[in-house]
Motif scaffolding. Sequence first.
Motif, PDB file in Angstrom:
ATOM      1  N   GLY A   1      11.111 -22.382  -8.132  1.00 44.19           N
ATOM      2  CA  GLY A   1      10.093 -20.820  -7.202  1.00 44.19           C
ATOM      3  C   GLY A   1       9.005 -20.683  -6.503  1.00 44.19           C
ATOM      4  N   ASP A   2       8.278 -20.268  -6.650  1.00 42.59           N
ATOM      5  CA  ASP A   2       7.515 -20.146  -5.547  1.00 42.59           C
ATOM      6  C   ASP A   2       6.538 -21.167  -5.269  1.00 42.59           C
ATOM      7  N   ALA A   3       6.668 -22.504  -6.581  1.00 42.08           N
ATOM      8  CA  ALA A   3       6.032 -23.617  -5.730  1.00 42.08           C
ATOM      9  C   ALA A   3       7.161 -23.690  -4.837  1.00 42.08           C
TER      10      ALA A   3
ATOM     11  N   ILE B   1      10.127  -5.567 -11.137  1.00 41.28           N
ATOM     12  CA  ILE B   1      10.116  -6.698  -9.799  1.00 41.28           C
ATOM     13  C   ILE B   1      11.332  -6.049  -9.812  1.00 41.28           C
ATOM     14  N   THR B   2      12.729  -6.351  -8.568  1.00 39.02           N
ATOM     15  CA  THR B   2      13.874  -5.869  -8.613  1.00 39.02           C
ATOM     16  C   THR B   2      14.784  -7.279  -8.496  1.00 39.02           C
ATOM     17  N   LEU B   3      15.716  -6.545  -9.361  1.00 40.92           N
ATOM     18  CA  LEU B   3      16.503  -8.228  -9.610  1.00 40.92           C
ATOM     19  C   LEU B   3      18.005  -8.619  -8.739  1.00 40.92           C
TER      20      LEU B   3
ATOM     21  N   LEU C   1      12.941  -8.735   1.228  1.00 40.46           N
ATOM     22  CA  LEU C   1      14.312  -9.020   0.474  1.00 40.46           C
ATOM     23  C   LEU C   1      14.307  -8.558  -0.962  1.00 40.46           C
ATOM     24  N   GLY C   2      13.169  -9.069  -1.485  1.00 35.39           N
ATOM     25  CA  GLY C   2      12.923  -8.838  -2.314  1.00 35.39           C
ATOM     26  C   GLY C   2      13.944  -9.794  -3.742  1.00 35.39           C
ATOM     27  N   GLN C   3      13.269 -10.772  -3.095  1.00 38.15           N
ATOM     28  CA  GLN C   3      14.404 -12.308  -3.485  1.00 38.15           C
ATOM     29  C   GLN C   3      13.995 -13.217  -4.362  1.00 38.15           C
ATOM     30  N   GLY C   4      12.166 -13.754  -4.137  1.00 39.49           N
ATOM     31  CA  GLY C   4      11.923 -14.733  -4.095  1.00 39.49           C
ATOM     32  C   GLY C   4      12.225 -14.815  -5.906  1.00 39.49           C
TER      33      GLY C   4
ATOM     34  N   CYS D   1       6.403 -25.515 -11.295  1.00 40.56           N
ATOM     35  CA  CYS D   1       6.324 -23.595 -11.248  1.00 40.56           C
ATOM     36  C   CYS D   1       5.199 -23.296 -11.106  1.00 40.56           C
ATOM     37  N   ASP D   2       4.828 -23.958 -10.281  1.00 40.52           N
ATOM     38  CA  ASP D   2       3.025 -23.185 -10.513  1.00 40.52           C
ATOM     39  C   ASP D   2       1.992 -22.276  -9.386  1.00 40.52           C
ATOM     40  N   GLY D   3       3.682 -21.797  -8.574  1.00 39.23           N
ATOM     41  CA  GLY D   3       3.439 -20.218  -7.625  1.00 39.23           C
ATOM     42  C   GLY D   3       2.918 -21.455  -6.106  1.00 39.23           C
TER      43      GLY D   3
ATOM     44  N   LYS E   1      -4.681 -25.552 -18.225  1.00 38.80           N
ATOM     45  CA  LYS E   1      -4.616 -25.734 -16.341  1.00 38.80           C
ATOM     46  C   LYS E   1      -5.219 -26.980 -15.899  1.00 38.80           C
ATOM     47  N   ILE E   2      -3.567 -27.381 -15.242  1.00 35.08           N
ATOM     48  CA  ILE E   2      -3.876 -28.587 -14.480  1.00 35.08           C
ATOM     49  C   ILE E   2      -4.953 -28.828 -13.415  1.00 35.08           C
ATOM     50  N   THR E   3      -5.402 -29.858 -13.511  1.00 35.71           N
ATOM     51  CA  THR E   3      -6.231 -29.966 -12.090  1.00 35.71           C
ATOM     52  C   THR E   3      -6.013 -31.507 -10.858  1.00 35.71           C
TER      53      THR E   3
END
Length: 420
Positions: free
Chosen positions: A301-303, A46-48, A311-314, A160-162, A126-128
Amino acid sequence: MERVEEVVIVGAGICGLAIAVALRRYGIQAVVVERAESLRTTGASITLASNAWLALEALGVSHKLNPHYPTLNKSVVTNLSTGAVQISPFPPNQSGRVGPKTVHRKALLEVLGEELPRENIRFSCKITSISTELDGQGSSIALLLMEDGSHIKAKVLIGCDGVHSQVARWLGLGEPVDSGRFGLRALSVYPQGHGLDHDVFRFTHTGFNGGFVPFTKTDLYLYLTTLKSRDSGEEGITAKTPPELIQKYVIEHYCKDFPPEYLDVVNHVDVSTLTWAPLKLRLPWNVIFGKLSKGTITVAGDAMHPMTPDLGQGGCCALEDAVVLGRCIGNTYLKNGQKLVSSEVAKAIDEYVEARRWRVAGVITASFISGWVQDGSSWLKRFVRDAIFYRFFAQYASTVINYDCGSLPRTSAESNPKQD
Ligand SMILES: Cc1cc2nc3c(=O)[nH]c(=O)nc-3n(C[C@H](O)[C@H](O)[C@H](O)COP(=O)(O)OP(=O)(O)OC[C@H]3O[C@@H](n4cnc5c(N)ncnc54)[C@H](O)[C@@H]3O)c2cc1C
């Protein structure tokens, strides 16, 4: 009486671990639940950018990664249709700042994980489903149903589950949408060394673009993004195609358009790291107007803000989220005599949401536009890309990447380093 956890974070990705580290700086112990058996390292590297390194500095882990990775100097963009090459040095950092640097994802997750007590990360968990109930004082608590049938109760729940977040769905946020493009990423390894400079090499073409980033003496990050329609025929590939076949497909269908060094990097791919996935984003207006929290339940985050990787920013924004959310909750914890008072935490979470909404909606939009022009699939896109985009991109990117999300309390060891 059933135990109620103070804070539960769903997902031990970059964001979930970073939030747990941020909260720990205030003395708050969060439980992180992760469905995988161990830390997931999908994406290999990953680029930071500078904003992420500032966040890592606040989290107290920057020094564990920084010395192992070189700074990337410039971006070298080759237009494969015309042969034109544009070289854009990365904007100089303000003094003392780090980046951009590409790092191994595994190394990043491990340095974050090392900051947490082992027992605070629960793997294969895993939460369901999610519901809420009232506790004895009339405060709402989250009730998480796990895949094995057990329950976890939490005063504060952070999703933070994507990109396919259950917590975001529970909040009623609009589902992420398809950008119409696919992305391939992998690690290529040259055990004897690749001999290349630490630059970002990009190649643009009609409907797709790719590149590689040599980021250690032996390892390169390889990527390719392409319009979905190109690969949707019978012979096409999907996220489920075995990586060896994806590598073969890329060699046969794409590499003939790229210079020989790209083919060489594809041939050196460690196939265990190769992934091919649709690129998704949350529509910016869903972030601006959507419900990003409810009481003491929120997302990060992605969630919260899946975005295209142009832009490599996620991941960088996920680290910013962690610092801001950690600080908002941490300050209210300290103000209330080291207690998490639900009504006060809900206000702290509102503060976090308002601090993040516009920032991440802007980065989602900029990333999408960046990908849109770079795919070059129409004359207009090619004109904007070649005549305008790369010239002004560096200027705009510097405003995104120089964002400073602020600091967190230092530990006593950091405040009083041992004298030599
Ligand atoms: C091709 C590509 C290239 C990219 N390049 C960059 C880059 O160079 N720089 C950058 O900053 N960003 C980049 N990104 C974005 C970056 O990868 C993400 O933004 C970042 O990984 C998000 O981290 P996260 O922790 O929010 O989510 P994730 O990394 O998705 O972590 C979510 C975690 O939650 C767990 N989980 C999910 N559901 C459940 C459940 N029900 N129960 C328990 N656990 C669950 C998952 O197993 C996972 O471990 C790129 C993305 C792509 C697709």
